[in-house]
Design a protein around this motif. Sequence first.
Motif, PDB file in Angstrom:
ATOM      1  N   ASP A  85       0.856  -1.189   0.000  1.00  9.57           N
ATOM      2  CA  ASP A  85       0.000   0.000   0.000  1.00  9.57           C
ATOM      3  C   ASP A  85       0.891   1.238   0.000  1.00  9.57           C
ATOM      4  O   ASP A  85       1.565   1.530   0.998  1.00  9.57           O
ATOM      5  N   ALA A  86       0.913   1.981  -1.100  1.00  3.67           N
ATOM      6  CA  ALA A  86       1.808   3.134  -1.226  1.00  3.67           C
ATOM      7  C   ALA A  86       1.521   4.204  -0.178  1.00  3.67           C
ATOM      8  O   ALA A  86       2.426   4.974   0.197  1.00  3.67           O
ATOM      9  N   ASP A  87       0.295   4.274   0.325  1.00  7.20           N
ATOM     10  CA  ASP A  87      -0.062   5.295   1.306  1.00  7.20           C
ATOM     11  C   ASP A  87       0.631   5.097   2.650  1.00  7.20           C
ATOM     12  O   ASP A  87       0.632   5.998   3.492  1.00  7.20           O
ATOM     13  N   THR A  88       1.209   3.922   2.883  1.00  7.06           N
ATOM     14  CA  THR A  88       1.886   3.679   4.155  1.00  7.06           C
ATOM     15  C   THR A  88       3.258   4.340   4.218  1.00  7.06           C
ATOM     16  O   THR A  88       3.822   4.514   5.302  1.00  7.06           O
ATOM     17  N   GLY A  89       3.823   4.683   3.065  1.00  9.86           N
ATOM     18  CA  GLY A  89       5.172   5.236   3.044  1.00  9.86           C
ATOM     19  C   GLY A  89       6.252   4.176   3.123  1.00  9.86           C
ATOM     20  O   GLY A  89       7.424   4.498   3.313  1.00  9.86           O
ATOM     21  N   ILE A  90       5.877   2.912   2.967  1.00 10.75           N
ATOM     22  CA  ILE A  90       6.844   1.804   3.034  1.00 10.75           C
ATOM     23  C   ILE A  90       7.036   1.219   1.640  1.00 10.75           C
ATOM     24  O   ILE A  90       6.060   1.003   0.914  1.00 10.75           O
ATOM     25  N   ARG A  91       8.276   0.948   1.275  1.00 12.73           N
ATOM     26  CA  ARG A  91       8.544   0.205   0.043  1.00 12.73           C
ATOM     27  C   ARG A  91       9.669  -0.780   0.304  1.00 12.73           C
ATOM     28  O   ARG A  91      10.509  -0.568   1.189  1.00 12.73           O
ATOM     29  N   LEU A  92       9.661  -1.878  -0.435  1.00 10.83           N
ATOM     30  CA  LEU A  92      10.756  -2.833  -0.358  1.00 10.83           C
ATOM     31  C   LEU A  92      11.877  -2.340  -1.268  1.00 10.83           C
ATOM     32  O   LEU A  92      11.679  -2.184  -2.475  1.00 10.83           O
ATOM     33  N   ALA A  93      13.024  -2.069  -0.675  1.00  8.60           N
ATOM     34  CA  ALA A  93      14.149  -1.522  -1.436  1.00  8.60           C
ATOM     35  C   ALA A  93      15.331  -2.474  -1.379  1.00  8.60           C
ATOM     36  O   ALA A  93      15.502  -3.225  -0.416  1.00  8.60           O
ATOM     37  N   GLU A  94      16.149  -2.427  -2.408  1.00  7.49           N
ATOM     38  CA  GLU A  94      17.364  -3.228  -2.439  1.00  7.49           C
ATOM     39  C   GLU A  94      18.566  -2.325  -2.229  1.00  7.49           C
ATOM     40  O   GLU A  94      18.565  -1.162  -2.648  1.00  7.49           O
ATOM     41  N   GLY A  95      19.581  -2.857  -1.573  1.00 10.76           N
ATOM     42  CA  GLY A  95      20.793  -2.081  -1.364  1.00 10.76           C
ATOM     43  C   GLY A  95      21.840  -2.908  -0.672  1.00 10.76           C
ATOM     44  O   GLY A  95      21.738  -4.143  -0.604  1.00 10.76           O
ATOM     45  N   THR A  96      22.860  -2.223  -0.142  1.00 15.00           N
ATOM     46  CA  THR A  96      23.987  -2.935   0.461  1.00 15.00           C
ATOM     47  C   THR A  96      24.375  -2.354   1.816  1.00 15.00           C
ATOM     48  O   THR A  96      24.180  -1.168   2.082  1.00 15.00           O
ATOM     49  N   HIS A  97      24.895  -3.228   2.656  1.00 15.91           N
ATOM     50  CA  HIS A  97      25.685  -2.853   3.818  1.00 15.91           C
ATOM     51  C   HIS A  97      27.119  -3.213   3.465  1.00 15.91           C
ATOM     52  O   HIS A  97      27.379  -4.323   2.983  1.00 15.91           O
ATOM     53  N   GLU A  98      28.060  -2.298   3.703  1.00 16.10           N
ATOM     54  CA  GLU A  98      29.444  -2.549   3.323  1.00 16.10           C
ATOM     55  C   GLU A  98      30.387  -2.127   4.446  1.00 16.10           C
ATOM     56  O   GLU A  98      30.047  -1.300   5.290  1.00 16.10           O
ATOM     57  N   SER A  99      31.583  -2.722   4.454  1.00 17.23           N
ATOM     58  CA  SER A  99      32.567  -2.466   5.497  1.00 17.23           C
ATOM     59  C   SER A  99      33.930  -2.186   4.883  1.00 17.23           C
ATOM     60  O   SER A  99      34.293  -2.788   3.872  1.00 17.23           O
ATOM     61  N   THR A 100      34.676  -1.277   5.530  1.00 18.57           N
ATOM     62  CA  THR A 100      36.014  -0.950   5.053  1.00 18.57           C
ATOM     63  C   THR A 100      37.063  -1.936   5.571  1.00 18.57           C
ATOM     64  O   THR A 100      38.229  -1.857   5.185  1.00 18.57           O
ATOM     65  N   VAL A 101      36.635  -2.842   6.464  1.00 22.44           N
ATOM     66  CA  VAL A 101      37.539  -3.893   6.963  1.00 22.44           C
ATOM     67  C   VAL A 101      36.821  -5.234   6.833  1.00 22.44           C
ATOM     68  O   VAL A 101      35.590  -5.289   6.834  1.00 22.44           O
ATOM     69  N   PRO A 102      37.562  -6.336   6.722  1.00 24.79           N
ATOM     70  CA  PRO A 102      36.888  -7.642   6.632  1.00 24.79           C
ATOM     71  C   PRO A 102      36.063  -7.914   7.889  1.00 24.79           C
ATOM     72  O   PRO A 102      36.498  -7.652   9.014  1.00 24.79           O
ATOM     73  N   CYS A 103      34.863  -8.415   7.719  1.00 20.17           N
ATOM     74  CA  CYS A 103      34.002  -8.751   8.853  1.00 20.17           C
ATOM     75  C   CYS A 103      32.922  -9.727   8.397  1.00 20.17           C
ATOM     76  O   CYS A 103      32.699  -9.909   7.198  1.00 20.17           O
ATOM     77  N   GLU A 104      32.280 -10.342   9.361  1.00 16.55           N
ATOM     78  CA  GLU A 104      31.213 -11.281   9.074  1.00 16.55           C
ATOM     79  C   GLU A 104      29.885 -10.549   8.859  1.00 16.55           C
ATOM     80  O   GLU A 104      29.650  -9.484   9.433  1.00 16.55           O
ATOM     81  N   MET A 105      29.033 -11.134   8.066  1.00 17.79           N
ATOM     82  CA  MET A 105      27.684 -10.605   7.898  1.00 17.79           C
ATOM     83  C   MET A 105      26.947 -10.716   9.228  1.00 17.79           C
ATOM     84  O   MET A 105      27.075 -11.712   9.940  1.00 17.79           O
ATOM     85  N   PRO A 106      26.166  -9.698   9.635  1.00 17.12           N
ATOM     86  CA  PRO A 106      25.424  -9.805  10.888  1.00 17.12           C
ATOM     87  C   PRO A 106      24.440 -10.961  10.857  1.00 17.12           C
ATOM     88  O   PRO A 106      23.985 -11.386   9.787  1.00 17.12           O
ATOM     89  N   SER A 107      24.103 -11.455  12.041  1.00 19.50           N
ATOM     90  CA  SER A 107      23.243 -12.641  12.130  1.00 19.50           C
ATOM     91  C   SER A 107      21.880 -12.406  11.494  1.00 19.50           C
ATOM     92  O   SER A 107      21.278 -13.338  10.951  1.00 19.50           O
TER      93      SER A 107
END
Length: 321
Positions: free
Chosen positions: A76-98
């Motif tokens: 429902d567009a009136d809710t102001g919510i949409r499913l978006a795609e994107g990334t979380h990125e790190s400048t140092v090696p690390c594990e993906m959060p649980s």
Amino acid sequence: MAASVVVIGAGVSGLTTAVCLAEAGLAVRVDTDRLPGATTSAAAGAMWDPYLVEPRDLVDRWSRRTLAELTALSTDADTGIRLAEGTHESTVPCEMPSWGTVVGALPCPPDDLRDGYVTGWRYRAPLVDMPRYLDHLLRRLERAGGTVRQHRHDTLGEALREAPVIVNCAGAEARFLADDPAVDAVRGQLVLVENPGIDAFFCDDTPGAEDLTYIYPHADAVVLGGTAEPGNWDLRPDEDAGREIVRRCTAVEPKLAGARVIGQRVGLRPVRTGVRLTQERYGDRLLVHNYGHGGAGVTLSWGCAREVTDRVLQAAVGPTP
């Protein structure tokens, strides 16, 4: 009909809890010193992301339930919510959060990373335009018969005289209202700019990073963040901090260069050693606490609200004539 439940606080936790209670058939009133558009929730980024919140097992349960609700609302567009795609990125090696497995996050190939980043993960999740979403919750509450009163409660004892059930969703103010020194404010500032054509979100997830850097695009604007300042209760925008936020985000996403600044928002994340979702009896009165959600108010909102509603209904408190 007098209120059988009074919810203190009109942020996302308070309004969502009030909606659940009202839709369960209870007579609900929200008491708040700040109307929804002036709350910390209205100043949030925001998207589904378990940030600055414990304990992990309960957070996992509440966030999963909320993810399902927000995903359903995104149709429902009136809710102001949409499913978006994107990334979380790190400048140092690390594990993906649980929580990455909950949203089906996948590792980014090296050529998918931004300059200066060495690891990351891509996923799809609810992205929320908070002012629009709070308006949606308010409309939904009103349709269910709930009301909002602009009123400040100085003590919980005062509030307990108002209705058989009180639900404390006071956010950072619970430090004073509930006399809970475990609650502290972590000040967050963000900047809104005109959207130059960005569709994917970005978040710097470098462990131990001093600054927050995130880019949350909406239809006409992009939310740029941010700051995380423990113990700072100042709600005035810091112009220097705002410029630094724009600089960091532009370094990540060059499309932002020259984007016109629309405004700035400041809010106080209610950080606590752990979310407080507990109940107490005072004679024939029931007090339920629902605060301490840190930077995950949206992420936990429906899970916590449903649990509060279950507790109130189990207490068998009905509307007062």
